[in-house]
Scaffold this active site. Sequence first.
Site, PDB file in Angstrom:
ATOM      1  N   ASP A   9       0.607  -0.505   0.287  1.00  0.00           N
ATOM      2  CA  ASP A   9       0.176  -0.205   0.076  1.00  0.00           C
ATOM      3  C   ASP A   9       0.828   1.309  -0.116  1.00  0.00           C
ATOM      4  O   ASP A   9       1.979   1.352   0.294  1.00  0.00           O
ATOM      5  CB  ASP A   9      -1.043  -0.419   1.469  1.00  0.00           C
ATOM      6  CG  ASP A   9      -1.433   0.972   1.704  1.00  0.00           C
ATOM      7  OD1 ASP A   9      -2.056   1.977   0.545  1.00  0.00           O
ATOM      8  OD2 ASP A   9      -1.466   1.569   2.941  1.00  0.00           O
ATOM      9  N   ASP A  11      -0.144   5.161   1.065  1.00  0.00           N
ATOM     10  CA  ASP A  11      -0.134   5.968   1.937  1.00  0.00           C
ATOM     11  C   ASP A  11      -0.403   5.906   3.159  1.00  0.00           C
ATOM     12  O   ASP A  11      -1.481   4.374   3.582  1.00  0.00           O
ATOM     13  CB  ASP A  11      -1.461   6.679   1.530  1.00  0.00           C
ATOM     14  CG  ASP A  11      -2.051   8.167   0.063  1.00  0.00           C
ATOM     15  OD1 ASP A  11      -2.453   7.598  -0.845  1.00  0.00           O
ATOM     16  OD2 ASP A  11      -0.711   8.906   0.803  1.00  0.00           O
ATOM     17  N   GLY A  53     -10.436  10.038  -2.697  1.00  0.00           N
ATOM     18  CA  GLY A  53     -10.333  11.281  -2.245  1.00  0.00           C
ATOM     19  C   GLY A  53     -11.287  12.312  -2.378  1.00  0.00           C
ATOM     20  O   GLY A  53     -12.246  13.074  -2.093  1.00  0.00           O
ATOM     21  N   LYS A  82      -6.426  19.096  -6.086  1.00  0.00           N
ATOM     22  CA  LYS A  82      -5.599  18.904  -4.783  1.00  0.00           C
ATOM     23  C   LYS A  82      -4.608  18.128  -5.547  1.00  0.00           C
ATOM     24  O   LYS A  82      -3.476  18.021  -5.570  1.00  0.00           O
ATOM     25  CB  LYS A  82      -6.992  17.927  -4.308  1.00  0.00           C
ATOM     26  CG  LYS A  82      -5.824  17.413  -3.238  1.00  0.00           C
ATOM     27  CD  LYS A  82      -6.078  16.013  -3.391  1.00  0.00           C
ATOM     28  CE  LYS A  82      -5.413  15.107  -2.441  1.00  0.00           C
ATOM     29  NZ  LYS A  82      -5.184  14.053  -2.899  1.00  0.00           N
ATOM     30  N   THR A 120      -5.279   3.134  -3.599  1.00  0.00           N
ATOM     31  CA  THR A 120      -6.830   3.926  -4.095  1.00  0.00           C
ATOM     32  C   THR A 120      -6.507   4.946  -4.183  1.00  0.00           C
ATOM     33  O   THR A 120      -7.526   5.757  -5.049  1.00  0.00           O
ATOM     34  CB  THR A 120      -7.822   3.586  -2.892  1.00  0.00           C
ATOM     35  OG1 THR A 120      -7.401   4.838  -1.273  1.00  0.00           O
ATOM     36  CG2 THR A 120      -8.094   2.356  -2.452  1.00  0.00           C
TER      37      THR A 120
HETATM   38  C1  XBP Z   1      -5.664   6.286   0.938  1.00  0.00           C
HETATM   39  C2  XBP Z   1      -6.454   7.206  -0.075  1.00  0.00           C
HETATM   40  C3  XBP Z   1      -6.448   7.121  -0.632  1.00  0.00           C
HETATM   41  C4  XBP Z   1      -5.108   8.816  -0.401  1.00  0.00           C
HETATM   42  C5  XBP Z   1      -5.743  10.318  -0.908  1.00  0.00           C
HETATM   43  O1  XBP Z   1      -5.098   5.395   0.172  1.00  0.00           O
HETATM   44  O2  XBP Z   1      -7.478   6.356   0.639  1.00  0.00           O
HETATM   45  O3  XBP Z   1      -7.479   8.536  -1.130  1.00  0.00           O
HETATM   46  O4  XBP Z   1      -5.913   9.378   1.223  1.00  0.00           O
HETATM   47  O5  XBP Z   1      -5.804  10.541  -2.813  1.00  0.00           O
HETATM   48  P1  XBP Z   1      -3.813   4.138   0.463  1.00  0.00           P
HETATM   49  P2  XBP Z   1      -6.632  10.521  -3.735  1.00  0.00           P
HETATM   50  O6  XBP Z   1      -3.430   3.971   1.423  1.00  0.00           O
HETATM   51  O7  XBP Z   1      -4.154   2.895  -0.809  1.00  0.00           O
HETATM   52  O8  XBP Z   1      -2.430   4.019  -0.201  1.00  0.00           O
HETATM   53  O9  XBP Z   1      -7.376  11.662  -3.557  1.00  0.00           O
HETATM   54  O10 XBP Z   1      -5.287  10.251  -4.707  1.00  0.00           O
HETATM   55  O11 XBP Z   1      -7.738   9.072  -3.692  1.00  0.00           O
HETATM   56 MG    MG Z   2      -3.093   2.831   3.184  1.00  0.00          MG
END
Ligand code: XBP
Ligand code: MG
Length: 251
Positions: A9, A11, A53, A82, A120
């Site tokens: 993953d 983030d 997001g 963003k 995601t």
């Molecule tokens: C984390 C998410 C993402 C980020 C924001 O993704 O849920 O939506 O918070 O990115 P992961 P976006 O932990 O699966 O990497 O604004 O591009 O969605």
């Molecule tokens: Mg994550």
Amino acid sequence: MDATTVLFDVDGTLVDSERHGHRVAFNDAFAKLGLPYRWDEETYGQLLAITGGRRRLAHYLREQGHDADEADDLAVRLHADKTELFSAACQRGAVPARPGVTRLLDELAAADATVGIVTTGSRGWVEPLLDNLFGLDRFALTLTGDEIDDRKPSPAIYHAALEALGVPAREVVAVEDSRNGLESALAADVPCLLVVNDYTREEDPSGAELVVDGFGDDEPARVLAGDAAAVPDGRVTPDTLAHVLAAARTG
Ligand code: XBP
Ligand code: MG
């Protein structure tokens, strides 16, 4: 190590990106459109329950009283801004890797492991982030929310990764930070190492084969659940991932 395939993953896992990265970009996007909204750290932590997001924005805007169509239209515009803002932050190096991640990726490369990305997040920032920090060519596969719209906790992205790589779920280790990510991996029957952070450490870790609070290079990784022998010197290594696979087989 016999865990030849690892799916990371992004983030919260490879990068601690939410509190001072994405959240700031969302607020800058609100300001750019002249909207009065700002997400403080606590509010944003609650909104993280919604993955993606654009969906997160639409949900929040509906809560602020915008009707569904207006909320969706605004969310699309805000999310485009963003993503541009966050991509620029990634390109200028403002989003660092978590301590130990680069060392672990190097060790996995030395062990000829196949390493993929399942996030995601949006490709518009995922690629510059990964390229800037690690080099994109290090990853056999990169799947993002742009290709797999059915976001975590759905298993869709893990199913797509397993199919693309041609590997069975039980020979792969998922490395995640959040309940949503853990549930996505579990629903795809992929054993999971959970590396929590300040936003996710209070979430329910059940189902993870091993739970740690970091990769160990800045300070020793603490084992919060699972076999402490998997992290003998406080560092997550390829052998740790092999332990996760073995635990899943005997579990
Ligand atoms: C984390 C998410 C993402 C980020 C924001 O993704 O849920 O939506 O918070 O990115 P992961 P976006 O932990 O699966 O990497 O604004 O591009 O969605
Ligand atoms: Mg994550």
